[in-house]
Write a protein that holds these residues in place. Structure first.
Motif, short mmCIF file in Angstrom:
data_model
loop_
_atom_site.label_atom_id
_atom_site.label_comp_id
_atom_site.label_asym_id
_atom_site.label_seq_id
_atom_site.Cartn_x
_atom_site.Cartn_y
_atom_site.Cartn_z
N VAL A 1 3.23 -6.46 -1.04
CA VAL A 1 3.32 -5.11 -1.60
C VAL A 1 2.15 -4.25 -1.12
O VAL A 1 2.32 -3.07 -0.78
N VAL B 1 2.77 -3.24 2.50
CA VAL B 1 3.78 -2.18 2.57
C VAL B 1 3.16 -0.84 2.20
O VAL B 1 3.43 0.19 2.84
N ARG B 2 2.30 -0.83 1.16
CA ARG B 2 1.64 0.42 0.76
C ARG B 2 0.78 0.96 1.90
O ARG B 2 0.75 2.18 2.15
N ILE C 1 3.05 2.55 4.47
CA ILE C 1 3.55 3.84 3.99
C ILE C 1 2.46 4.90 4.11
O ILE C 1 2.72 6.03 4.55
N GLU D 1 9.52 4.88 0.17
CA GLU D 1 9.00 5.03 -1.19
C GLU D 1 9.97 4.43 -2.20
O GLU D 1 9.55 3.80 -3.18
N TYR E 1 9.72 0.72 -1.84
CA TYR E 1 8.43 0.28 -2.37
C TYR E 1 8.47 0.26 -3.90
O TYR E 1 7.97 -0.68 -4.52
N LYS F 1 7.92 -2.95 -6.39
CA LYS F 1 7.00 -2.98 -7.52
C LYS F 1 7.73 -3.34 -8.81
O LYS F 1 7.20 -4.07 -9.65
#
Length: 211
Positions: free
Chosen positions: A43, A46-47, A50, A122, A125, A129
Motif C-alpha cells: 500500500v 502504491v501511494r 500515485i 485513487e 488505492y 486501504k
C-alpha cells in the motif's frame, strides 16, 4: 550439475514451505501479522507511485502551457515575417509553430490521460486501504477468538483436567484436599499439645493432694 542444483533448490524450497506451513499452524496470528506487514508495504509503494503520477501530471500541464504559448508566439512571428515578405524567416517560424502546436496537443492528451489514470488509481488505492482495514478487523476478531479459546482451554485444564490429561483431580480440588489435610494436622497438633498440657496440670494437682 545444473540438474543437481535444481533438485537441491527445489528440496530447500519444499522444506521451507513445509516449515512455513507448520509455523502457520502453530501460530496463525503471527503469520497473519507478517502478511499484513507485506500488505502495508505494498500500500505504501502504491501511494508513492500515485504521488509520482501527480508530479508527472503537474509537469505535463506546465509543459503544455509552455508549448501552447510558444505556438502562439511563433504564429504571431510567422504573420509578421509573412507581411514583411521574409520568406525564410516565415517558413522557419511556421514550422516552429506547427511543432509546438503538435507538442501542445500531445502534452494535453497526456495530461488528460494522466487525470483519468489518477482517478482510477485513487479508487483502487482506496479499495486497497479498505481491504487492509478489513484485514485489521479480521485479525482483531481472530485474536479475540484465540484469546477466548486459550482462556477456555486453561480454565478447562484447571477445573476439568481429566478431560485434558485423564487425571482424577483438578488443581482446585488438589488445593482443597491439601488445605483439608493441613487443617487436620494443625487440629491434631493442637489437640496433642492441649492434652499434654491438661495431663501435666492434672498430675500436678494429684501430687498436691497426695502431698
Amino acid at each position: 550439475m545444473s540438474n543437481l542444483f535444481t533438485r537441491l533448490k527445489d528440496s530447500i524450497s519444499s522444506d521451507l514451505n513445509e516449515l512455513l506451513d507448520q509455523k502457520e499452524q502453530k501460530n496463525p496470528i503471527a503469520m497473519l501479522n507478517q502478511y499484513l506487514r507485506r500488505c502495508e508495504k505494498e500500500v505504501g509503494r502504491v501511494r508513492e507511485l500515485i504521488n509520482r503520477q501527480y508530479v508527472l501530471k503537474d509537469t505535463f500541464i506546465k509543459e503544455y502551457h509552455q508549448a501552447a504559448e510558444m505556438s502562439e508566439k511563433r504564429k504571431h512571428q510567422a504573420d509578421v515575417a509573412e507581411r514583411a515578405s521574409e520568406t525564410e524567416l516565415y517558413e522557419f517560424a511556421l514550422q516552429e509553430q506547427t511543432d509546438y502546436a503538435r507538442k501542445a496537443e500531445r502534452l494535453k492528451a497526456s495530461y488528460e490521460s494522466t487525470i483519468k489514470q489518477l482517478d482510477q488509481l485513487e479508487q483502487k488505492y482506496a479499495e486497497m486501504k479498505r481491504k487492509l482495514k478489513d484485514m485489521y478487523l479480521k485479525r482483531m476478531e481472530l485474536m479475540s477468538r484465540e484469546n477466548i479459546a486459550n482462556a477456555t482451554h486453561r480454565i478447562d485444564r484447571i477445573l476439568h483436567p481429566e478431560n485434558a490429561f485423564g487425571q482424577s483431580f483438578s488443581s482446585f480440588e488438589e488445593s482443597e484436599m491439601y488445605l483439608g489435610r493441613l487443617e487436620q494436622k494443625i487440629n491434631a497438633d493442637y489437640n496433642h499439645s492441649t492434652i499434654d498440657a491438661r495431663i501435666s496440670h492434672l498430675e500436678r494437682e494429684l501430687e498436691k493432694k497426695q502431698g
